[in-house]
Design a protein around this motif. Structure first.
Motif, PDB file in Angstrom:
ATOM      1  N   ALA A  36       5.816  -2.536  -2.259  1.00  0.00           N
ATOM      2  CA  ALA A  36       5.061  -1.824  -3.290  1.00  0.00           C
ATOM      3  C   ALA A  36       5.856  -1.768  -4.602  1.00  0.00           C
ATOM      4  O   ALA A  36       5.285  -1.926  -5.683  1.00  0.00           O
ATOM      5  CB  ALA A  36       4.702  -0.415  -2.824  1.00  0.00           C
ATOM      6  N   TYR A  37       7.167  -1.576  -4.524  1.00  0.00           N
ATOM      7  CA  TYR A  37       7.990  -1.585  -5.732  1.00  0.00           C
ATOM      8  C   TYR A  37       7.987  -2.960  -6.372  1.00  0.00           C
ATOM      9  O   TYR A  37       7.960  -3.096  -7.595  1.00  0.00           O
ATOM     10  CB  TYR A  37       9.434  -1.154  -5.430  1.00  0.00           C
ATOM     11  N   ARG A  38       8.014  -3.989  -5.539  1.00  0.00           N
ATOM     12  CA  ARG A  38       8.020  -5.361  -6.068  1.00  0.00           C
ATOM     13  C   ARG A  38       6.743  -5.638  -6.854  1.00  0.00           C
ATOM     14  O   ARG A  38       6.767  -6.314  -7.875  1.00  0.00           O
ATOM     15  CB  ARG A  38       8.179  -6.387  -4.942  1.00  0.00           C
ATOM     16  N   ILE A  39       5.614  -5.128  -6.395  1.00  0.00           N
ATOM     17  CA  ILE A  39       4.345  -5.318  -7.112  1.00  0.00           C
ATOM     18  C   ILE A  39       4.396  -4.613  -8.460  1.00  0.00           C
ATOM     19  O   ILE A  39       3.881  -5.119  -9.453  1.00  0.00           O
ATOM     20  CB  ILE A  39       3.161  -4.801  -6.273  1.00  0.00           C
ATOM     21  N   ARG A  40       5.034  -3.448  -8.508  1.00  0.00           N
ATOM     22  CA  ARG A  40       5.072  -2.668  -9.748  1.00  0.00           C
ATOM     23  C   ARG A  40       6.062  -3.210 -10.777  1.00  0.00           C
ATOM     24  O   ARG A  40       6.013  -2.827 -11.944  1.00  0.00           O
ATOM     25  CB  ARG A  40       5.395  -1.207  -9.431  1.00  0.00           C
ATOM     26  N   GLU A  41       6.963  -4.104 -10.355  1.00  0.00           N
ATOM     27  CA  GLU A  41       7.942  -4.651 -11.292  1.00  0.00           C
ATOM     28  C   GLU A  41       7.247  -5.348 -12.457  1.00  0.00           C
ATOM     29  O   GLU A  41       6.304  -6.109 -12.276  1.00  0.00           O
ATOM     30  CB  GLU A  41       8.843  -5.673 -10.594  1.00  0.00           C
ATOM     31  N   PRO A  67      -2.240  -0.240 -12.125  1.00  0.00           N
ATOM     32  CA  PRO A  67      -3.359  -1.160 -11.906  1.00  0.00           C
ATOM     33  C   PRO A  67      -2.919  -2.408 -11.137  1.00  0.00           C
ATOM     34  O   PRO A  67      -1.860  -2.973 -11.414  1.00  0.00           O
ATOM     35  CB  PRO A  67      -3.827  -1.529 -13.311  1.00  0.00           C
ATOM     36  N   VAL A  68      -3.730  -2.774 -10.158  1.00  0.00           N
ATOM     37  CA  VAL A  68      -3.524  -3.982  -9.359  1.00  0.00           C
ATOM     38  C   VAL A  68      -4.879  -4.635  -9.139  1.00  0.00           C
ATOM     39  O   VAL A  68      -5.921  -4.083  -9.524  1.00  0.00           O
ATOM     40  CB  VAL A  68      -2.863  -3.666  -7.988  1.00  0.00           C
ATOM     41  N   CYS A  69      -4.850  -5.772  -8.497  1.00  0.00           N
ATOM     42  CA  CYS A  69      -6.072  -6.409  -8.006  1.00  0.00           C
ATOM     43  C   CYS A  69      -5.882  -6.688  -6.528  1.00  0.00           C
ATOM     44  O   CYS A  69      -4.772  -6.974  -6.074  1.00  0.00           O
ATOM     45  CB  CYS A  69      -6.353  -7.712  -8.741  1.00  0.00           C
ATOM     46  N   ILE A  70      -6.959  -6.580  -5.784  1.00  0.00           N
ATOM     47  CA  ILE A  70      -6.984  -7.012  -4.393  1.00  0.00           C
ATOM     48  C   ILE A  70      -7.877  -8.249  -4.413  1.00  0.00           C
ATOM     49  O   ILE A  70      -9.091  -8.127  -4.577  1.00  0.00           O
ATOM     50  CB  ILE A  70      -7.574  -5.942  -3.460  1.00  0.00           C
ATOM     51  N   GLY A  71      -7.276  -9.426  -4.314  1.00  0.00           N
ATOM     52  CA  GLY A  71      -8.037 -10.640  -4.590  1.00  0.00           C
ATOM     53  C   GLY A  71      -8.456 -10.577  -6.049  1.00  0.00           C
ATOM     54  O   GLY A  71      -7.613 -10.512  -6.944  1.00  0.00           O
ATOM     55  N   ASP A  72      -9.754 -10.550  -6.294  1.00  0.00           N
ATOM     56  CA  ASP A  72     -10.271 -10.431  -7.666  1.00  0.00           C
ATOM     57  C   ASP A  72     -10.791  -9.033  -7.977  1.00  0.00           C
ATOM     58  O   ASP A  72     -11.354  -8.814  -9.043  1.00  0.00           O
ATOM     59  CB  ASP A  72     -11.406 -11.442  -7.879  1.00  0.00           C
ATOM     60  N   THR A  73     -10.629  -8.097  -7.073  1.00  0.00           N
ATOM     61  CA  THR A  73     -11.187  -6.754  -7.230  1.00  0.00           C
ATOM     62  C   THR A  73     -10.161  -5.803  -7.843  1.00  0.00           C
ATOM     63  O   THR A  73      -9.072  -5.618  -7.292  1.00  0.00           O
ATOM     64  CB  THR A  73     -11.650  -6.202  -5.871  1.00  0.00           C
ATOM     65  N   PRO A  74     -10.492  -5.180  -8.973  1.00  0.00           N
ATOM     66  CA  PRO A  74      -9.567  -4.207  -9.571  1.00  0.00           C
ATOM     67  C   PRO A  74      -9.380  -2.990  -8.667  1.00  0.00           C
ATOM     68  O   PRO A  74     -10.318  -2.532  -8.006  1.00  0.00           O
ATOM     69  CB  PRO A  74     -10.260  -3.794 -10.868  1.00  0.00           C
ATOM     70  N   ILE A 162      -2.862  -8.185  -2.577  1.00  0.00           N
ATOM     71  CA  ILE A 162      -2.649  -7.145  -3.588  1.00  0.00           C
ATOM     72  C   ILE A 162      -1.613  -7.697  -4.554  1.00  0.00           C
ATOM     73  O   ILE A 162      -0.536  -8.142  -4.147  1.00  0.00           O
ATOM     74  CB  ILE A 162      -2.151  -5.836  -2.959  1.00  0.00           C
ATOM     75  N   ARG A 163      -1.962  -7.690  -5.830  1.00  0.00           N
ATOM     76  CA  ARG A 163      -1.091  -8.268  -6.841  1.00  0.00           C
ATOM     77  C   ARG A 163      -1.206  -7.460  -8.124  1.00  0.00           C
ATOM     78  O   ARG A 163      -2.195  -6.769  -8.330  1.00  0.00           O
ATOM     79  CB  ARG A 163      -1.467  -9.725  -7.101  1.00  0.00           C
ATOM     80  N   PRO A 164      -0.197  -7.563  -8.989  1.00  0.00           N
ATOM     81  CA  PRO A 164      -0.335  -6.908 -10.294  1.00  0.00           C
ATOM     82  C   PRO A 164      -1.594  -7.415 -10.986  1.00  0.00           C
ATOM     83  O   PRO A 164      -1.969  -8.584 -10.830  1.00  0.00           O
ATOM     84  CB  PRO A 164       0.927  -7.346 -11.048  1.00  0.00           C
TER      85      PRO A 164
END
Length: 170
Positions: A36-41, A67-74, A162-164
């Motif tokens: 989760a920290y890695r995504i927020r970097e 804010p993140v996306c799950i696939g293409d979903t905000p 899940i991605r930035p």
């Protein structure tokens, strides 16, 4: 236990150092290796959806949404949620979560994800994501990957990584 005179206010830029020190005391240096920290970097949390809890002028807790996306979903990634040890089990975390989720819904967000303990976060409406439906970069125990639908049905059919929110999918 006595009632806390708790005030929850939006985080401001001047809170950043105090929040970082609180996270350091709570999670230690190993927090940077967590998925989760890695995504927020490289991505800032939303100040308007991140809050601090105070008793008088003493900061006793913090919650951040990014804010993140799950696939293409905000969606939003909740965390870290941090409470000073002497104030745990006194409702501070629940109050921070309630405020953050209420404000996120009011601003039109539909989904919030996190990595955490379902017995604790389930009280705020989070439920386990079915194994394999959503993935995070890096190792994560699938039983700890949770979602809260701020709008009923918003998670139907949502799959992917899940991605930035600023990183394009492969």
């Amino acid at each position: 236990m006595s009632e806390l005179d708790l005030t929850i206010v939006p985080e401001t830029p001047s809170d950043a150092l105090a929040v970082e020190r609180l996270n350091e005391r709570t999670f230690g240096p190993g927090r940077y290796a967590r998925s989760a920290y890695r995504i927020r970097e490289g991505r800032s949390h939303l100040l308007e959806l991140s809050f601090v809890a105070r008793i008088g002028t003493l900061m006793v807790g913090s919650i951040r949404l990014t804010p993140v996306c799950i696939g293409d979903t905000p969606a939003l990634l909740l965390g870290p949620l941090t409470v000073e040890p002497p104030f745990r089990s006194r409702g501070v975390g629940a109050a921070l979560m309630s405020r953050a989720l209420k404000d996120a819904k009011a601003k039109g967000y539909k989904l919030v994800v996190l990595v955490g303990d379902e017995p604790y976060y389930g009280r705020s409406g989070f439920k386990r994501i079915p194994k394999g439906q959503v993935k995070m970069p890096g190792p994560v125990n699938p039983a700890r990957l949770l979602v809260n639908e701020l709008v009923p049905g918003a998670f139907d059919g949502v799959t992917g990584l899940i991605r930035p929110d600023w990183v394009e999918p492969d």
